[in-house]
Design a protein around this motif. Sequence first.
Motif, mmCIF file in Angstrom:
data_model
loop_
_atom_site.group_PDB
_atom_site.id
_atom_site.type_symbol
_atom_site.label_atom_id
_atom_site.label_comp_id
_atom_site.label_asym_id
_atom_site.label_seq_id
_atom_site.Cartn_x
_atom_site.Cartn_y
_atom_site.Cartn_z
ATOM 1 N N ARG A 25 37.057 29.356 40.815
ATOM 2 C CA ARG A 25 36.298 28.959 39.625
ATOM 3 C C ARG A 25 37.227 28.841 38.415
ATOM 4 N NH1 ARG A 25 31.065 29.973 37.504
ATOM 5 N NH2 ARG A 25 31.033 29.218 35.379
ATOM 6 N N CYS A 26 38.120 29.804 38.250
ATOM 7 C CA CYS A 26 39.032 29.783 37.102
ATOM 8 C C CYS A 26 39.972 28.588 37.170
ATOM 9 C CB CYS A 26 39.824 31.086 37.025
ATOM 10 S SG CYS A 26 38.786 32.506 36.595
ATOM 11 N N MET A 27 40.476 28.274 38.355
ATOM 12 C CA MET A 27 41.379 27.142 38.501
ATOM 13 C C MET A 27 40.648 25.818 38.274
ATOM 14 S SD MET A 27 43.909 28.447 41.592
ATOM 15 C CE MET A 27 43.805 26.898 42.382
ATOM 16 N N ALA A 28 39.407 25.721 38.754
ATOM 17 C CA ALA A 28 38.662 24.469 38.661
ATOM 18 C C ALA A 28 38.156 24.181 37.246
ATOM 19 C CB ALA A 28 37.483 24.483 39.633
ATOM 20 N N THR A 29 37.819 25.246 36.507
ATOM 21 C CA THR A 29 37.174 25.029 35.214
ATOM 22 C C THR A 29 37.959 25.581 34.032
ATOM 23 O OG1 THR A 29 35.944 27.109 35.272
ATOM 24 C CG2 THR A 29 34.910 25.180 36.321
ATOM 25 N N GLY A 30 38.990 26.364 34.297
ATOM 26 C CA GLY A 30 39.720 27.018 33.217
ATOM 27 C C GLY A 30 38.970 28.199 32.630
ATOM 28 N N ALA A 31 37.927 28.645 33.323
ATOM 29 C CA ALA A 31 37.149 29.795 32.843
ATOM 30 C C ALA A 31 38.044 31.026 32.760
ATOM 31 C CB ALA A 31 35.975 30.064 33.794
ATOM 32 N N ARG A 32 37.774 31.847 31.768
ATOM 33 C CA ARG A 32 38.521 33.099 31.614
ATOM 34 C C ARG A 32 37.733 34.213 32.283
ATOM 35 N NH1 ARG A 32 42.816 33.053 28.097
ATOM 36 N NH2 ARG A 32 42.669 35.312 28.019
ATOM 37 N N CYS A 33 38.428 34.990 33.075
ATOM 38 C CA CYS A 33 37.816 36.075 33.834
ATOM 39 C C CYS A 33 37.938 37.381 33.048
ATOM 40 C CB CYS A 33 38.526 36.193 35.176
ATOM 41 S SG CYS A 33 38.040 37.622 36.125
ATOM 42 N N ASP A 34 36.834 38.089 32.909
ATOM 43 C CA ASP A 34 36.843 39.417 32.314
ATOM 44 C C ASP A 34 37.361 40.390 33.376
ATOM 45 O OD1 ASP A 34 36.218 41.679 30.660
ATOM 46 O OD2 ASP A 34 34.342 41.890 31.783
ATOM 47 N N LYS A 35 38.510 41.000 33.126
ATOM 48 C CA LYS A 35 39.134 41.875 34.124
ATOM 49 C C LYS A 35 38.249 43.068 34.481
ATOM 50 C CE LYS A 35 43.999 40.860 33.056
ATOM 51 N NZ LYS A 35 44.095 39.618 33.581
ATOM 52 N N ASP A 36 37.547 43.622 33.501
ATOM 53 C CA ASP A 36 36.630 44.729 33.793
ATOM 54 C C ASP A 36 35.455 44.247 34.641
ATOM 55 O OD1 ASP A 36 38.180 46.570 32.386
ATOM 56 O OD2 ASP A 36 37.050 46.282 30.518
ATOM 57 N N GLY A 37 34.959 43.045 34.342
ATOM 58 C CA GLY A 37 33.873 42.476 35.135
ATOM 59 C C GLY A 37 34.304 42.223 36.566
ATOM 60 N N LEU A 38 35.539 41.735 36.734
ATOM 61 C CA LEU A 38 36.054 41.522 38.087
ATOM 62 C C LEU A 38 36.185 42.850 38.822
ATOM 63 C CD1 LEU A 38 37.153 39.777 40.347
ATOM 64 C CD2 LEU A 38 39.402 39.866 39.231
ATOM 65 N N ARG A 123 18.958 41.803 53.540
ATOM 66 C CA ARG A 123 20.062 41.257 52.760
ATOM 67 C C ARG A 123 19.972 41.877 51.376
ATOM 68 N NH1 ARG A 123 18.703 36.241 52.507
ATOM 69 N NH2 ARG A 123 19.813 35.682 54.398
ATOM 70 N N ILE A 124 21.084 42.439 50.923
ATOM 71 C CA ILE A 124 21.153 42.961 49.563
ATOM 72 C C ILE A 124 22.065 42.020 48.775
ATOM 73 C CG2 ILE A 124 21.811 44.870 48.069
ATOM 74 C CD1 ILE A 124 21.177 46.753 50.384
ATOM 75 N N THR A 125 21.542 41.555 47.651
ATOM 76 C CA THR A 125 22.270 40.620 46.809
ATOM 77 C C THR A 125 22.421 41.231 45.421
ATOM 78 O OG1 THR A 125 21.369 38.744 48.035
ATOM 79 C CG2 THR A 125 22.260 38.287 45.851
ATOM 80 N N ALA A 126 23.650 41.197 44.924
ATOM 81 C CA ALA A 126 23.937 41.728 43.592
ATOM 82 C C ALA A 126 24.713 40.695 42.801
ATOM 83 C CB ALA A 126 24.741 43.023 43.702
ATOM 84 N N GLU A 127 24.345 40.505 41.538
ATOM 85 C CA GLU A 127 25.073 39.604 40.645
ATOM 86 C C GLU A 127 25.771 40.443 39.590
ATOM 87 O OE1 GLU A 127 23.040 36.276 38.972
ATOM 88 O OE2 GLU A 127 22.100 35.768 40.892
ATOM 89 N N VAL A 128 27.072 40.161 39.416
ATOM 90 C CA VAL A 128 27.886 40.888 38.448
ATOM 91 C C VAL A 128 28.515 39.873 37.500
ATOM 92 C CG1 VAL A 128 29.825 42.470 38.159
ATOM 93 C CG2 VAL A 128 28.380 42.658 40.192
ATOM 94 N N ASP A 129 28.407 40.138 36.204
ATOM 95 C CA ASP A 129 29.010 39.251 35.212
ATOM 96 C C ASP A 129 30.521 39.380 35.254
ATOM 97 O OD1 ASP A 129 26.541 38.393 34.352
ATOM 98 O OD2 ASP A 129 26.447 39.783 32.662
ATOM 99 N N VAL A 130 31.202 38.229 35.344
ATOM 100 C CA VAL A 130 32.667 38.187 35.417
ATOM 101 C C VAL A 130 33.234 37.228 34.372
ATOM 102 C CG1 VAL A 130 34.642 37.642 36.893
ATOM 103 C CG2 VAL A 130 32.654 38.784 37.866
ATOM 104 N N PHE A 131 32.464 36.213 33.957
ATOM 105 C CA PHE A 131 32.972 35.192 33.031
ATOM 106 C C PHE A 131 32.320 35.339 31.666
ATOM 107 C CE2 PHE A 131 32.837 33.301 37.315
ATOM 108 C CZ PHE A 131 34.188 33.210 37.531
#
Length: 131
Positions: A25-38, A123-131
């Motif tokens: 995602r970061c390579m394709a869009t230039g999005a900045r990743c929050d290191k704590d979120g990652l 199925r357990i699904t979790a969404e975590v904010d990273v961007f």
Amino acid sequence: MGPVRAGGCLPADVRGAVRRAVARRCMATGARCDKDGLADALLVASELTTNAILHGGGVTDVAVDVVERGVRVSVSDRSDRRPVTRPALDARGRRRSGGRGWPIVCRLSRDVSVTGLPSGGKRITAEVDVF
């Protein structure tokens, strides 16, 4: 972008799939990743996978998707039992070992869902904010 599949069913495999999805995602869009979120997303991936192995009869499927604000990690297992939160202390007031994974997942995730599967298991699904 479609889901990134884990190469195996161990926590390290699922963490690798999260890293690849975020990097793509970061390579394709230039999005900045929050290191704590990652870091949070990697911990959630580990906990979901470990819980499926220890309490769910084994991992049957894993999918990692990039969503608008972060990453969605889905881990399926063989058990129909939903996760439970156990008290930190036993009946005698002694600290229990384990039992912290599910609260960690719930605390670090923006959204968590548990879905029964038609063929059995869940199925357990979790969404975590990273961007």
